[in-house]
Enzyme design. Structure first.
Site, mmCIF file in Angstrom:
data_model
loop_
_atom_site.group_PDB
_atom_site.id
_atom_site.type_symbol
_atom_site.label_atom_id
_atom_site.label_comp_id
_atom_site.label_asym_id
_atom_site.label_seq_id
_atom_site.Cartn_x
_atom_site.Cartn_y
_atom_site.Cartn_z
ATOM 1 N N PHE A 127 31.731 37.772 36.575
ATOM 2 C CA PHE A 127 32.235 38.484 37.402
ATOM 3 C C PHE A 127 31.880 40.083 37.594
ATOM 4 O O PHE A 127 31.101 40.672 36.663
ATOM 5 C CB PHE A 127 33.816 38.474 37.067
ATOM 6 C CG PHE A 127 34.383 37.062 37.035
ATOM 7 C CD1 PHE A 127 35.140 36.753 38.123
ATOM 8 C CD2 PHE A 127 34.348 36.136 36.150
ATOM 9 C CE1 PHE A 127 35.934 35.542 38.097
ATOM 10 C CE2 PHE A 127 34.677 34.999 36.236
ATOM 11 C CZ PHE A 127 35.539 34.741 37.247
ATOM 12 N N THR B 162 30.774 32.002 34.102
ATOM 13 C CA THR B 162 31.021 32.471 35.299
ATOM 14 C C THR B 162 30.595 34.168 34.976
ATOM 15 O O THR B 162 31.365 34.729 34.202
ATOM 16 C CB THR B 162 32.292 32.216 36.185
ATOM 17 O OG1 THR B 162 32.242 30.755 36.339
ATOM 18 C CG2 THR B 162 32.260 32.889 37.435
#
Length: 280
Positions: A174, A172
């Site tokens: 960020f 992921t």
């Protein structure tokens, strides 16, 4: 004074893990919604905001590209976090005891092979860390959670199986946000510039706007579109490019883009995370 960084979710969420990895000395502050993260940074109760924007398996985080331009915050850093999923249960439970596992539906979908192999039924929860908290409070040795090891530490759960995700490259991305735009060059590597724009209402405006990046040799790593103002004809674009606005080729490309746009706003200029190339 301890730096504070706001994130969306319960303690132990993967956004919390991102805060822990990127700013290990900072105090991570949980918030209920993304809007609450923005508010915490704006009112000064937190110094930074940590926002997930996309996942290598499931694509962009819903609504985040619409919220970023409206947040009034700017990107100063990106962080790529490897999403390791673990089976967590109350102390004393054994893998053979587990009959059900609870988590966010996205994580359940990433562990189908493991759950099927151990005859464990998936149970949808509101989020990952909240599921771990629920399992800890319930105290049922047959009910487990799928979450981060950090969540296990926070809620006193044992790790019965580590890294059970089906895909071993699940990551992921960020973004770390602040109220001030920082245009300085930082870090030893390449810079990333993120911006939003709306094209003018002329034929082939998007095609012409994008042409400047190609002719000037600027690598565009992301281009997302979404509707604004509740209209099917009003479209805004979010883009990431490699380079700094002061680079000659980037400056020429942005100048050309500006000619074909009715709105152009730089959201951030920041160093590329070294792990960016690992996920390419």
């Amino acid at each position: 004074m301890t730096l504070k960084i706001a994130f969306q979710g319960e303690p132990g969420a993967y956004s919390h893990q991102a805060c822990h990895d990127a700013r290990p000395d900072a105090e991570a502050v949980p918030c209920r919604t993304f809007e609450d993260v923005f508010a915490a940074v704006h009112d000064g109760s937190c110094d930074l905001g940590m926002l997930p924007v996309e996942n290598s398996t499931y694509g962009r985080v819903a609504d985040i590209h619409r919220l970023l331009p409206e947040s009034g915050l700017h990107i100063i850093e990106e962080a790529f976090v490897r999403v390791h999923i673990n089976l967590l249960a109350v102390p004393g439970a054994k893998l053979g005891d587990i009959r059900t596992a609870q988590s966010h539906t996205v994580l359940l979908g990433q562990c189908r092979s493991f759950l099927r192999a151990h005859d464990i039924q998936p149970v949808t929860g509101a989020d990952t860390a909240g599921s771990a908290m629920h399992v800890a409070q319930e105290g049922n040795p047959a009910h487990a959670a799928l979450a981060s090891e950090l969540a296990g530490e926070i809620y006193g759960l044992d790790v019965l199986a580590r890294h059970i995700e089906d895909q071993d490259n699940n990551t992921t991305r960020f973004l770390i946000m602040t109220p001030e735009l920082d245009l300085t060059r930082r870090g030893p590597g390449k810079m990333i510039t993120s911006f939003v724009f709306q094209v003018r209402n002329i034929p082939a405006a998007l095609y012409k706007a994008m042409g400047g990046f190609a002719t000037n040799g600027v690598n565009m790593t992301k281009l997302e579109s979404y509707m604004v103002g509740g209209s099917f004809t009003a479209t805004q674009f979010y883009a990431d490019i490699e380079g700094h606005p002061d680079d000659a080729n980037v400056r020429r490309a942005l100048d050309e883009l500006g000619y074909f746009t009715s709105h152009l706003e730089i959201l951030g200029v920041y160093p590329a995370d070294p792990r960016r190339d690992e996920t390419a």
